[in-house]
Design a protein around this motif. Sequence first.
Motif, short mmCIF file in Angstrom:
data_model
loop_
_atom_site.label_atom_id
_atom_site.label_comp_id
_atom_site.label_asym_id
_atom_site.label_seq_id
_atom_site.Cartn_x
_atom_site.Cartn_y
_atom_site.Cartn_z
N LYS A 79 29.08 8.97 -30.70
CA LYS A 79 28.46 9.38 -31.87
C LYS A 79 28.94 10.78 -32.27
O LYS A 79 28.91 11.12 -33.53
CB LYS A 79 26.93 9.47 -31.57
CG LYS A 79 25.74 9.49 -32.78
CD LYS A 79 25.83 8.12 -33.71
CE LYS A 79 25.04 8.19 -34.69
NZ LYS A 79 24.93 6.86 -35.60
N ASN B 51 23.26 3.18 -33.18
CA ASN B 51 24.26 2.74 -33.78
C ASN B 51 25.77 2.80 -33.33
O ASN B 51 26.72 3.14 -34.17
CB ASN B 51 24.24 3.19 -35.46
CG ASN B 51 25.23 2.42 -36.49
OD1 ASN B 51 25.45 0.99 -36.33
ND2 ASN B 51 25.50 3.09 -37.59
N SER C 182 22.80 0.53 -29.07
CA SER C 182 23.18 -0.03 -30.15
C SER C 182 22.41 -0.03 -31.14
O SER C 182 22.54 0.44 -32.45
CB SER C 182 23.69 -1.65 -29.96
OG SER C 182 24.32 -2.14 -31.11
N THR C 183 21.10 -0.31 -30.93
CA THR C 183 20.06 -0.17 -32.13
C THR C 183 19.73 1.22 -32.44
O THR C 183 19.51 1.48 -33.61
CB THR C 183 18.70 -0.74 -31.60
OG1 THR C 183 18.98 -2.16 -31.16
CG2 THR C 183 17.55 -0.92 -32.63
N ASN C 184 19.53 1.99 -31.48
CA ASN C 184 19.17 3.31 -31.60
C ASN C 184 20.35 4.41 -32.23
O ASN C 184 20.05 5.46 -32.96
CB ASN C 184 18.32 4.12 -30.51
CG ASN C 184 17.08 3.19 -30.07
OD1 ASN C 184 16.15 2.98 -31.07
ND2 ASN C 184 16.87 2.57 -28.99
#
Length: 406
Positions: free
Chosen positions: A362, A402, A398-400
């Motif tokens: 990230k 990205n 993946s959800t939190n």
Amino acid sequence: MPRIHQLVDRLAVDPPQSPQSYQVTLSELKSHLDTSPDDLDLDTIEALSQHANPYLSWCSSEGAALVLEIVDTSCPGRKIDDFVEEKVVPRMQTLPSSQKTTSAGYAAKRTLGGLKPRLGFTQSEPEPSTPETTYSMIYFCISCQHKGTWYSSRWSLVTSFVLKVLDNPSAVIKIQGCRLLDHFLSFPQATSLLDRTGLRDLFSESSKVCLTYLPGLTPLDQSLPLLDIAYGVMFKLEGKNVLKMLDLLSGILRAILSKINEPEIQNSEYKLPILLLQKLKECLGTLEHRFVASLSRINYTLNQVIVNPGATEHEMGAAMVSEAVKVQLFMISTAESYGNECLKLVTSYKLDMLGAWAVALKRFDDENLPKAIQEGYRRLKQLDEKDEQLQKAVSAISTNFNVAFT
């Protein structure tokens, strides 16, 4: 003037010439001695010895290789024996000896005592500097310990000199000492000699001091080469002593954490933790499966490196994080080679690894880092395709975040 004398004169290092020019002369000398081996006298061997150490400014690895070729093909053992007695011994006698060894070269017995007061304001005289050619002469002797019979009775010429060089306070000279010791340790007979004479602990103590020459106290261009070779020497000296290797491991981890937690680190300063991470990997390889004794501290340190917020501001910060991920991959590979129990211990930290990797993906816009992280994820996935815990963690990340692991 005879051809051999012309070639020897061209090998003179006062003043030094370029390594390339010496390489040409050494090649010509080799060709000459191939056809006229009787021309090899002690002066020629002494000239050759000044080009045996590839780490001196006028030397090169190619030139040093040529020196060894000449010795192997044109120099009988008896001439090396004569060279040691007539050239090396007199030079060593002009240099101060190490107080840590006896006259025979064995480790001296240590005595406990208080401070020895001095009367007046006496000041000790500085020791005379050692000519650089001596470093090459001893390097040459180490390379030629299999030639002749000199080594059985004159080995202390090498060990006493190397120990004295290691104990010099100058970082530049300590680098030369570590390189000499590293070369010495590359020969199988070094192990039995160190144990028989009690010198292993002396060399270990002197080499360990080199690990304190950190940037800030020592110029970066001196500190990093010294740390690089000193850690390698320590691993060779203590590789079979698990407790001392674990102590070295702890020291590396402390040094990494200390550096990355400094405020306002400059880009070039990341060279230190990068080097330490490389040495950590080397240390783990030496310890083999025994590194699991410090697994929690290793995992903590690597994760602190990977999520370090200051690293995002510098190009070399990304390189440092990539190096930490490589260490994690190495740990997985090493554990895998020692069976399921060892592997389970390492992979029990897989969620910590995934979390740190997600933060790094990230934060960093670096093309090399994602490759290392994705390789790490693939390795974890390959170990157990049906690992539900791993799949849930990847889905949550993946959800939190990205961030996608592939």
